[in-house]
Design a protein around this motif. Structure first.
Motif, PDB file in Angstrom:
ATOM      1  N   TYR A  26       0.828  -1.207   0.000  1.00 54.36           N
ATOM      2  CA  TYR A  26       0.000   0.000   0.000  1.00 54.36           C
ATOM      3  C   TYR A  26       0.867   1.263   0.000  1.00 54.36           C
ATOM      4  CZ  TYR A  26      -3.250   3.629   1.296  1.00 54.36           C
ATOM      5  OH  TYR A  26      -3.970   4.797   1.302  1.00 54.36           O
ATOM      6  N   THR A  27       1.909   1.282   0.846  1.00 55.56           N
ATOM      7  CA  THR A  27       2.772   2.460   0.894  1.00 55.56           C
ATOM      8  C   THR A  27       3.486   2.664  -0.446  1.00 55.56           C
ATOM      9  OG1 THR A  27       4.544   1.126   1.890  1.00 55.56           O
ATOM     10  CG2 THR A  27       3.122   2.346   3.386  1.00 55.56           C
ATOM     11  N   ALA A  28       3.919   1.560  -1.068  1.00 54.56           N
ATOM     12  CA  ALA A  28       4.574   1.676  -2.375  1.00 54.56           C
ATOM     13  C   ALA A  28       3.596   2.186  -3.432  1.00 54.56           C
ATOM     14  CB  ALA A  28       5.150   0.330  -2.796  1.00 54.56           C
ATOM     15  N   SER A  29       2.359   1.679  -3.403  1.00 54.62           N
ATOM     16  CA  SER A  29       1.371   2.103  -4.397  1.00 54.62           C
ATOM     17  C   SER A  29       1.031   3.579  -4.242  1.00 54.62           C
ATOM     18  CB  SER A  29       0.104   1.260  -4.282  1.00 54.62           C
ATOM     19  OG  SER A  29      -0.617   1.561  -3.095  1.00 54.62           O
ATOM     20  N   GLN A  30       1.045   4.087  -2.994  1.00 57.06           N
ATOM     21  CA  GLN A  30       0.790   5.513  -2.780  1.00 57.06           C
ATOM     22  C   GLN A  30       1.924   6.355  -3.346  1.00 57.06           C
ATOM     23  OE1 GLN A  30      -2.167   7.149  -1.122  1.00 57.06           O
ATOM     24  NE2 GLN A  30      -2.619   5.233  -2.166  1.00 57.06           N
ATOM     25  N   GLY A  31       3.159   5.860  -3.175  1.00 56.76           N
ATOM     26  CA  GLY A  31       4.286   6.589  -3.737  1.00 56.76           C
ATOM     27  C   GLY A  31       4.210   6.653  -5.246  1.00 56.76           C
TER      28      GLY A  31
END
Length: 204
Positions: A26-31
């Protein structure tokens, strides 16, 4: 608590943190989809979710929840439903043509989504229930030791997730083509779907 115990704890949890799961995805997809600020917000939300688990685990509440099939399954299926919701949103966005990338830099949505992604993830609860107690000495203050180890775990998550999120944010930019944006969101949606399926099918 000895430095040797802390070092052994880090050797145990760091590989688990680095394992691809809903939080890091999720954090990677937000980036990728929204940029550096949203990625940092998402990481902060994930850390808040794990911190919310830390306090009750220090006083044994996490063990009680994990020992109850009803409460554990309720938490599990809330997590599955939320991950499925995030995956559907990501896949829907990937299916839509847009003139540009919407950054959404001025709200806190990423933070709260990050919070619920980790808070509703049974993996975190099981970490506190199954792994953390192995490093607590019965001769000391169990609650204080649990809080210290929980703090180390959350800090380790912060360092690793932030590094991943910031690296992913390099792929984000106003000049990214709509085709590339849709492909990246589609991949993120597929990974989130896989994470939901993995949690749904894992045994208690």
């Amino acid at each position: 608590m000895s430095s040797a115990t802390i070092f052994l704890f880090l050797l145990t949890v760091v590989p688990l943190i680095c394992t691809p799961g809903p939080d890091i995805l999720y954090t990677a997809s937000q980036g990728i989809s929204k940029g550096k600020t949203a990625a940092m917000r998402a990481v902060a939300g994930v850390l808040l979710g794990y911190s919310a688990h830390a306090i009750p685990s220090a006083f044994g509440i996490a063990t009680v929840v994990a020992a109850s099939p009803f409460l554990f399954n309720a938490l599990k299926w809330f997590g599955v439903a939320y991950l499925a919701y995030l995956a559907i949103q990501m896949l829907y966005s990937a299916s839509q043509k847009k003139d540009g990338i919407v950054l959404s830099e001025t709200d806190g949505v990423s933070l709260w989504k990050g919070f619920f992604t980790s808070f509703l993830n049974p993996k975190g609860l099981l970490m506190y229930m199954a792994i953390l107690p192995q490093f607590i000495s019965p001769e000391g203050n169990a609650a204080m030791q649990a809080l210290v180890l929980s703090g180390i775990f959350v800090a380790s998550c912060g360092v690793i997730y932030l590094g991943v999120a910031l690296a992913a944010s390099r792929a984000h930019g106003k000049n990214m083509s709509d085709t590339a944006r849709r492909k990246l969101e589609a991949v993120a949606g597929v990974f989130l779907t896989g994470a939901a399926i993995k949690i749904a099918t894992q045994e208690h």
